[in-house]
Design a protein around this motif. Structure first.
Motif, PDB file in Angstrom:
ATOM      1  N   ASN A   1      23.447  55.991  85.541  1.00 43.57           N
ATOM      2  CA  ASN A   1      22.088  56.118  86.077  1.00 43.57           C
ATOM      3  C   ASN A   1      21.321  54.798  86.036  1.00 43.57           C
ATOM      4  N   TRP A   2      22.008  53.718  86.374  1.00 46.46           N
ATOM      5  CA  TRP A   2      21.386  52.395  86.361  1.00 46.46           C
ATOM      6  C   TRP A   2      20.800  51.992  87.712  1.00 46.46           C
ATOM      7  N   GLN A   3      21.039  52.786  88.773  1.00 52.76           N
ATOM      8  CA  GLN A   3      20.594  52.389  90.107  1.00 52.76           C
ATOM      9  C   GLN A   3      19.105  52.048  90.181  1.00 52.76           C
ATOM     10  N   PRO A   4      18.208  52.782  89.480  1.00 53.36           N
ATOM     11  CA  PRO A   4      16.783  52.426  89.578  1.00 53.36           C
ATOM     12  C   PRO A   4      16.488  50.995  89.114  1.00 53.36           C
ATOM     13  N   TYR A   5      17.342  50.459  88.263  1.00 51.42           N
ATOM     14  CA  TYR A   5      17.139  49.107  87.742  1.00 51.42           C
ATOM     15  C   TYR A   5      17.820  48.040  88.597  1.00 51.42           C
ATOM     16  N   HIS A   6      18.671  48.480  89.504  1.00 53.03           N
ATOM     17  CA  HIS A   6      19.424  47.535  90.327  1.00 53.03           C
ATOM     18  C   HIS A   6      18.677  47.214  91.616  1.00 53.03           C
ATOM     19  N   THR A   7      17.474  46.690  91.422  1.00 51.18           N
ATOM     20  CA  THR A   7      16.670  46.226  92.554  1.00 51.18           C
ATOM     21  C   THR A   7      17.096  44.794  92.876  1.00 51.18           C
ATOM     22  N   PRO A   8      16.805  44.323  94.086  1.00 50.71           N
ATOM     23  CA  PRO A   8      17.149  42.928  94.390  1.00 50.71           C
ATOM     24  C   PRO A   8      16.556  41.948  93.370  1.00 50.71           C
ATOM     25  N   LYS A   9      15.304  42.152  92.979  1.00 50.25           N
ATOM     26  CA  LYS A   9      14.655  41.263  92.013  1.00 50.25           C
ATOM     27  C   LYS A   9      15.397  41.257  90.683  1.00 50.25           C
ATOM     28  N   ASN A  10      15.725  42.426  90.159  1.00 48.10           N
ATOM     29  CA  ASN A  10      16.415  42.499  88.877  1.00 48.10           C
ATOM     30  C   ASN A  10      17.827  41.923  88.953  1.00 48.10           C
ATOM     31  N   LEU A  11      18.512  42.202  90.051  1.00 50.12           N
ATOM     32  CA  LEU A  11      19.885  41.710  90.187  1.00 50.12           C
ATOM     33  C   LEU A  11      19.925  40.192  90.325  1.00 50.12           C
ATOM     34  N   VAL A  12      18.992  39.631  91.092  1.00 49.57           N
ATOM     35  CA  VAL A  12      19.003  38.172  91.243  1.00 49.57           C
ATOM     36  C   VAL A  12      18.582  37.503  89.934  1.00 49.57           C
ATOM     37  N   ALA A  13      17.709  38.138  89.167  1.00 45.87           N
ATOM     38  CA  ALA A  13      17.352  37.598  87.852  1.00 45.87           C
ATOM     39  C   ALA A  13      18.567  37.633  86.923  1.00 45.87           C
ATOM     40  N   ALA A  14      19.288  38.745  86.911  1.00 50.14           N
ATOM     41  CA  ALA A  14      20.491  38.854  86.083  1.00 50.14           C
ATOM     42  C   ALA A  14      21.540  37.839  86.520  1.00 50.14           C
ATOM     43  N   LEU A  15      21.669  37.630  87.814  1.00 54.16           N
ATOM     44  CA  LEU A  15      22.602  36.639  88.350  1.00 54.16           C
ATOM     45  C   LEU A  15      22.241  35.247  87.829  1.00 54.16           C
ATOM     46  N   SER A  16      20.964  34.931  87.838  1.00 54.17           N
ATOM     47  CA  SER A  16      20.500  33.634  87.346  1.00 54.17           C
ATOM     48  C   SER A  16      20.805  33.470  85.858  1.00 54.17           C
ATOM     49  N   VAL A  17      20.578  34.516  85.084  1.00 52.33           N
ATOM     50  CA  VAL A  17      20.860  34.462  83.644  1.00 52.33           C
ATOM     51  C   VAL A  17      22.345  34.225  83.408  1.00 52.33           C
ATOM     52  N   GLU A  18      23.189  34.956  84.120  1.00 48.85           N
ATOM     53  CA  GLU A  18      24.634  34.793  83.929  1.00 48.85           C
ATOM     54  C   GLU A  18      25.102  33.413  84.368  1.00 48.85           C
ATOM     55  N   ALA A  19      24.554  32.895  85.465  1.00 48.61           N
ATOM     56  CA  ALA A  19      24.906  31.541  85.904  1.00 48.61           C
ATOM     57  C   ALA A  19      24.480  30.528  84.846  1.00 48.61           C
ATOM     58  N   SER A  20      23.323  30.759  84.232  1.00 49.79           N
ATOM     59  CA  SER A  20      22.854  29.872  83.163  1.00 49.79           C
ATOM     60  C   SER A  20      23.770  29.931  81.948  1.00 49.79           C
ATOM     61  N   GLU A  21      24.303  31.102  81.649  1.00 47.12           N
ATOM     62  CA  GLU A  21      25.240  31.221  80.534  1.00 47.12           C
ATOM     63  C   GLU A  21      26.523  30.443  80.825  1.00 47.12           C
ATOM     64  N   LEU A  22      26.929  30.397  82.073  1.00 51.15           N
ATOM     65  CA  LEU A  22      28.084  29.592  82.468  1.00 51.15           C
ATOM     66  C   LEU A  22      27.759  28.103  82.321  1.00 51.15           C
ATOM     67  N   VAL A  23      26.579  27.705  82.761  1.00 50.05           N
ATOM     68  CA  VAL A  23      26.147  26.312  82.615  1.00 50.05           C
ATOM     69  C   VAL A  23      26.118  25.911  81.144  1.00 50.05           C
ATOM     70  N   GLU A  24      25.657  26.821  80.292  1.00 52.11           N
ATOM     71  CA  GLU A  24      25.534  26.522  78.863  1.00 52.11           C
ATOM     72  C   GLU A  24      26.862  26.086  78.248  1.00 52.11           C
ATOM     73  N   ILE A  25      27.950  26.653  78.696  1.00 50.18           N
ATOM     74  CA  ILE A  25      29.273  26.305  78.166  1.00 50.18           C
ATOM     75  C   ILE A  25      29.574  24.833  78.424  1.00 50.18           C
ATOM     76  N   PHE A  26      29.121  24.329  79.566  1.00 53.86           N
ATOM     77  CA  PHE A  26      29.432  22.969  79.996  1.00 53.86           C
ATOM     78  C   PHE A  26      28.342  21.955  79.664  1.00 53.86           C
ATOM     79  N   GLN A  27      27.217  22.438  79.168  1.00 53.56           N
ATOM     80  CA  GLN A  27      26.005  21.633  79.052  1.00 53.56           C
ATOM     81  C   GLN A  27      26.205  20.251  78.427  1.00 53.56           C
ATOM     82  N   TRP A  28      26.873  20.156  77.312  1.00 50.27           N
ATOM     83  CA  TRP A  28      26.973  18.878  76.612  1.00 50.27           C
ATOM     84  C   TRP A  28      28.374  18.276  76.680  1.00 50.27           C
ATOM     85  N   LEU A  29      29.212  18.806  77.556  1.00 53.47           N
ATOM     86  CA  LEU A  29      30.558  18.255  77.684  1.00 53.47           C
ATOM     87  C   LEU A  29      30.543  17.009  78.558  1.00 53.47           C
TER      88      LEU A  29
END
Length: 117
Positions: free
Chosen positions: A22-50
Motif C-alpha cells: 500500500n505504498w502507491q499514495p507515497y509514490h508521487t512524482p515529487k516523492n520518487l524524484v526526491a528518493a532518486l536524488s537521495v539514492e544518487a547522492s548515496e552513490l556519490v558518497e562512496i566515491f566522494q574522497w577517492l
C-alpha cells in the motif's frame, strides 16, 4: 549468459511490490524524484574522497563493490518507478536524447556543423 527481464517487467515488479505494501499514495512524482536524488547522492558518497585511480578500482573491493551495486539498483529502481508514474518510456527517452546529442555534438572533422545556440 543469463537473460534478464526487460525494463517494463521490472517496472511491473516494482509496482506490484509497492501495491502489496500500500505504498502507491507515497509514490508521487515529487516523492520518487526526491528518493532518486537521495539514492544518487548515496552513490556519490562512496566515491566522494577517492582519487581518480581509486575510483577506477572501486569494484576490486568486495564490500565496496556490494555497496556500489546496491546503490545503482536503488537509483535504477526509483528512476523506473518515476518513469512509470509519469508515463515516460525510459528507453525511448534515452534514444531520443542520444539522437539529439549526436546532432548537437557532431564527430570532429565529420563536416557537420554544430547548431547555433
Amino acid at each position: 549468459m543469463t537473460e534478464h527481464p526487460d525494463l517494463a517487467a521490472f517496472q511491473r515488479r516494482l509496482a506490484e511490490f509497492a501495491a502489496a505494501r500500500n505504498w502507491q499514495p507515497y509514490h508521487t512524482p515529487k516523492n520518487l524524484v526526491a528518493a532518486l536524488s537521495v539514492e544518487a547522492s548515496e552513490l556519490v558518497e562512496i566515491f566522494q574522497w577517492l582519487t581518480p585511480e581509486e575510483s577506477a578500482r572501486v569494484m576490486d573491493d568486495p564490500g565496496t563493490a556490494h555497496r556500489v551495486t546496491d546503490e545503482v539498483a536503488d537509483v535504477l529502481a526509483y528512476l523506473l518507478q518515476f518513469c512509470e508514474v509519469l508515463g515516460i518510456d525510459p528507453l525511448a527517452a534515452l534514444a531520443a536524447k542520444i539522437d539529439r546529442n549526436e546532432h548537437r555534438f557532431p564527430v570532429p572533422g565529420s563536416g557537420d556543423q554544430q547548431p547555433e545556440s
